[in-house]
Write a protein that holds these residues in place. Structure first.
Motif, PDB file in Angstrom:
ATOM      1  N   HIS A 179       1.014  77.630 -49.215  1.00  0.00           N
ATOM      2  CA  HIS A 179       0.264  76.489 -49.297  1.00  0.00           C
ATOM      3  C   HIS A 179      -0.986  76.637 -50.302  1.00  0.00           C
ATOM      4  O   HIS A 179      -1.409  75.919 -50.909  1.00  0.00           O
ATOM      5  CB  HIS A 179      -0.093  76.065 -48.169  1.00  0.00           C
ATOM      6  N   ASP A 198      -6.219  69.694 -50.080  1.00  0.00           N
ATOM      7  CA  ASP A 198      -7.310  69.251 -49.213  1.00  0.00           C
ATOM      8  C   ASP A 198      -7.432  67.794 -49.420  1.00  0.00           C
ATOM      9  O   ASP A 198      -6.446  67.099 -49.800  1.00  0.00           O
ATOM     10  CB  ASP A 198      -8.501  70.072 -49.661  1.00  0.00           C
ATOM     11  N   ARG A 208      -8.210  78.408 -45.495  1.00  0.00           N
ATOM     12  CA  ARG A 208      -7.554  77.179 -44.863  1.00  0.00           C
ATOM     13  C   ARG A 208      -6.064  77.155 -44.456  1.00  0.00           C
ATOM     14  O   ARG A 208      -5.882  76.588 -43.622  1.00  0.00           O
ATOM     15  CB  ARG A 208      -8.135  76.089 -45.863  1.00  0.00           C
ATOM     16  N   ARG A 212      -4.645  76.050 -40.958  1.00  0.00           N
ATOM     17  CA  ARG A 212      -3.795  74.957 -40.906  1.00  0.00           C
ATOM     18  C   ARG A 212      -2.547  75.381 -39.903  1.00  0.00           C
ATOM     19  O   ARG A 212      -1.994  74.786 -39.148  1.00  0.00           O
ATOM     20  CB  ARG A 212      -3.226  74.469 -42.183  1.00  0.00           C
ATOM     21  N   SER A 216      -1.229  73.942 -36.484  1.00  0.00           N
ATOM     22  CA  SER A 216       0.003  73.408 -36.362  1.00  0.00           C
ATOM     23  C   SER A 216       0.798  73.714 -34.743  1.00  0.00           C
ATOM     24  O   SER A 216       1.668  73.098 -34.406  1.00  0.00           O
ATOM     25  CB  SER A 216       1.212  73.720 -37.310  1.00  0.00           C
ATOM     26  N   ARG A 237      -1.219  61.845 -42.001  1.00  0.00           N
ATOM     27  CA  ARG A 237      -1.618  62.746 -41.321  1.00  0.00           C
ATOM     28  C   ARG A 237      -1.217  63.354 -40.118  1.00  0.00           C
ATOM     29  O   ARG A 237      -1.110  62.468 -39.095  1.00  0.00           O
ATOM     30  CB  ARG A 237      -3.104  63.116 -41.572  1.00  0.00           C
ATOM     31  N   HIS A 240      -2.464  68.872 -37.123  1.00  0.00           N
ATOM     32  CA  HIS A 240      -2.998  69.860 -37.742  1.00  0.00           C
ATOM     33  C   HIS A 240      -3.526  69.589 -39.203  1.00  0.00           C
ATOM     34  O   HIS A 240      -4.529  70.213 -39.558  1.00  0.00           O
ATOM     35  CB  HIS A 240      -1.980  70.860 -37.955  1.00  0.00           C
ATOM     36  N   ASP A 241      -3.131  68.655 -39.655  1.00  0.00           N
ATOM     37  CA  ASP A 241      -3.827  68.115 -41.060  1.00  0.00           C
ATOM     38  C   ASP A 241      -5.187  67.673 -40.963  1.00  0.00           C
ATOM     39  O   ASP A 241      -6.135  67.923 -41.339  1.00  0.00           O
ATOM     40  CB  ASP A 241      -3.164  66.848 -41.864  1.00  0.00           C
ATOM     41  N   ALA A 244      -7.422  70.725 -40.111  1.00  0.00           N
ATOM     42  CA  ALA A 244      -7.733  71.563 -41.132  1.00  0.00           C
ATOM     43  C   ALA A 244      -8.159  70.770 -42.584  1.00  0.00           C
ATOM     44  O   ALA A 244      -8.435  71.469 -43.444  1.00  0.00           O
ATOM     45  CB  ALA A 244      -6.431  72.337 -41.530  1.00  0.00           C
ATOM     46  N   THR A 246      -6.458  68.769 -44.501  1.00  0.00           N
ATOM     47  CA  THR A 246      -5.406  68.542 -45.525  1.00  0.00           C
ATOM     48  C   THR A 246      -4.521  67.477 -45.497  1.00  0.00           C
ATOM     49  O   THR A 246      -4.570  66.577 -44.689  1.00  0.00           O
ATOM     50  CB  THR A 246      -4.525  69.905 -45.204  1.00  0.00           C
TER      51      THR A 246
END
Length: 299
Positions: A179, A198, A208, A212, A216, A237, A240-241, A244, A246
């Motif tokens: 990632h 991000d 990061r 992430r 998860s 999203r 976990h997004d 983090a 993301t």
């Protein structure tokens, strides 16, 4: 004076150079028609053949070609008669008055903050995760077979023993490193055509990525509801997004080629969904047969 940049076959950004420098590079056969160039005011990198008219002045009838060079028709100027790029030594580059400082193109060169963004929903993520899971299981199975650690029976000590934490660390490294790489995607995400960014659409760091991955796990612990959230939340999203900061988007999102984004699932995602559904049905059918056999034996 307008400053120009151009890239070589290794995606190295060269420049800035003046328009006259570009004309000289063209004359010396160092700019192929498809070489990407850029100047202030352009929305994206553009092939040299499109912009050479801005730089090259109308040419008189061609003069005799240099020794060993291509013959040029004497009755007209052919702007596409450019020598193919040729390998040059480092010493030759240093001698060339047109050799601009060589620096790898920053991954953010093609980054575009605005524009339409296609976010990856639940099913694309699901397909990518299934592909990654199968690949990881194959790797671990091969490793276990060759190392002699594979067992026919599994105990609680095996599940939460040292091997478990080694596998967890390797998985965290795989997901985080992929990632945070230039592809911004695991092998599964590459196959599906999505990537991780991000909140601003830029590449994430390795730290990061590690955060992430462990976030998860939280998405899994709550009956995988954290994953399902990607189907209906803002910007699709997962939990976990959100933790983090993301996003998971189409591979062409936040680039100069955002028009290549595709909102549809894609054939890879559809195939994975169909295969996994068939396997799940087979699994439940097998359980039903076993339960029926046990019930018959009890009577």
């Amino acid at each position: 004076m307008t400053q120009w940049y151009y890239s070589d076959s290794d995606r190295n950004r060269l420049g800035p150079v003046s328009a006259q420098d570009l004309a000289d590079l063209h004359t010396h056969g160092q700019l192929a028609p498809e070489t990407l160039v850029w100047r202030e005011g352009l929305g994206q990198w553009t092939p040299w053949r499109v912009l050479m008219g801005e730089v090259l002045a109308p040419q008189p009838p061609a003069v005799a070609a240099a020794a060993g060079g291509p013959d040029i028709a004497r009755n007209q100027y052919n702007p596409y008669a450019v020598a193919e790029p040729r390998a040059t030594s480092a010493a030759a580059d240093m001698r060339s008055p047109y050799a601009a400082p060589r620096a790898a193109i920053d991954e953010s060169v093609d980054y575009v903050a605005d524009g339409d963004v296609v976010y990856a929903g639940f099913w694309k993520r699901y397909a990518a995760y299934m592909i990654d899971t199968v690949l990881i299981m194959i790797v671990f199975a091969i490793f276990g077979a060759f190392s002699g650690t594979a067992k026919s029976t599994v105990t609680m000590g095996d599940i939460f023993g040292p091997a478990y934490f080694v596998q967890l660390a390797l998985m965290a490294l795989y997901f985080a490193w992929m990632h945070a790489s230039s592809s911004q995607a695991t092998l599964g995400k590459m196959a599906v055509g999505i990537k991780v960014t991000d909140d601003d659409g830029e590449r994430i760091s390795l730290l990061r990525g590690i955060g992430r991955f462990f976030a998860s796990i939280l998405s899994s612990l709550i009956l995988c509801i954290g994953y399902v959230m990607a189907g209906f939340t803002d910007r699709k999203r997962a939990l976990h997004d959100m933790v983090a900061s993301t996003l998971v988007v189409d591979r062409w999102a936040f680039t100069t080629q955002s028009r290549r984004q595709r909102p549809e699932l894609g054939w890879v995602t559809i195939i994975v969904i169909v295969l996994s559904t068939l396997l799940m049905l087979f699994y439940f059918a097998a359980i039903a047969v076993v339960i029926g056999a046990l019930a018959g034996a009890a009577h």
